[in-house]
Design a protein around this motif. Structure first.
Motif, PDB file in Angstrom:
ATOM      1  N   LYS A 111       0.842  -1.204   0.000  1.00  0.00           N
ATOM      2  CA  LYS A 111       0.000   0.000   0.000  1.00  0.00           C
ATOM      3  C   LYS A 111       0.874   1.249   0.000  1.00  0.00           C
ATOM      4  N   GLY A 112       1.889   1.281   0.827  1.00  0.00           N
ATOM      5  CA  GLY A 112       2.800   2.419   0.891  1.00  0.00           C
ATOM      6  C   GLY A 112       3.547   2.628  -0.414  1.00  0.00           C
ATOM      7  N   TRP A 113       3.980   1.520  -1.025  1.00  0.00           N
ATOM      8  CA  TRP A 113       4.681   1.617  -2.305  1.00  0.00           C
ATOM      9  C   TRP A 113       3.759   2.240  -3.348  1.00  0.00           C
ATOM     10  N   ALA A 114       2.525   1.781  -3.406  1.00  0.00           N
ATOM     11  CA  ALA A 114       1.569   2.310  -4.387  1.00  0.00           C
ATOM     12  C   ALA A 114       1.331   3.803  -4.175  1.00  0.00           C
ATOM     13  N   GLU A 115       1.167   4.202  -2.923  1.00  0.00           N
ATOM     14  CA  GLU A 115       0.927   5.611  -2.626  1.00  0.00           C
ATOM     15  C   GLU A 115       2.156   6.469  -2.942  1.00  0.00           C
ATOM     16  N   THR A 116       3.337   5.950  -2.674  1.00  0.00           N
ATOM     17  CA  THR A 116       4.584   6.684  -2.898  1.00  0.00           C
ATOM     18  C   THR A 116       4.917   6.830  -4.385  1.00  0.00           C
ATOM     19  N   GLN A 120       4.865   8.485 -10.415  1.00  0.00           N
ATOM     20  CA  GLN A 120       5.739   7.890 -11.417  1.00  0.00           C
ATOM     21  C   GLN A 120       4.958   6.963 -12.342  1.00  0.00           C
ATOM     22  N   VAL A 121       4.032   6.217 -11.789  1.00  0.00           N
ATOM     23  CA  VAL A 121       3.218   5.312 -12.599  1.00  0.00           C
ATOM     24  C   VAL A 121       2.330   6.112 -13.547  1.00  0.00           C
TER      25      VAL A 121
END
Length: 132
Positions: A111-116, A120-121
């Motif tokens: 979840k943190g990776w997605a939010e961070t 970029q995505v």
């Protein structure tokens, strides 16, 4: 070392739960825990037991049907425990089991990776779409 048939190789892989083998039950489990609703509900239950309505409000966009189905499969898989308290109206609380809580660090990281990395995505998507 004896040569194994494909069927024997698959049987051996099942004994070792190899997710690369199509028939391996870990494929179903990976599919389940990779589900966005499961991921969000595990994170939502991190702070302790929650009522159905609280979960519904916390996880925006989940339908009543999907919330019910997801909680049921999580309960079946041993990730969530449902507690019913006799009251008027009946109170139902959901909380992570020890097994479910063991997934929490992984789900928090995802979840943190997605939010961070969302910016970029989004940039990568825009560039890809422009090139196509």
């Amino acid at each position: 070392m004896a040569t194994q048939t494909v069927a024997q190789q698959r049987a051996e892989a099942r004994r070792h739960y190899d997710a690369y083998v199509a028939e391996c039950p870990t494929r179903q489990l990976l599919d389940r825990i990779a589900n966005k609703w499961v991921s969000l509900l595990i994170n939502a239950l991190a702070d302790g037991p929650q009522r159905y309505g609280d979960l519904s409000r916390r996880v925006a966009g989940i339908s009543q049907k999907m919330l019910t189905q997801t909680l049921r499969v999580m309960e079946r898989d041993g990730l969530v425990e449902r507690t019913i308290t006799a009251a008027v109206p009946v109170r139902v609380d959901y909380e992570l089991t020890e097994l479910g809580a063991s997934l929490l660090p992984v789900m928090r990281i995802i979840k943190g990776w997605a939010e961070t990395h969302m910016d970029q995505v989004l940039t990568a998507r825009a560039e890809y779409d422009t090139e196509r």
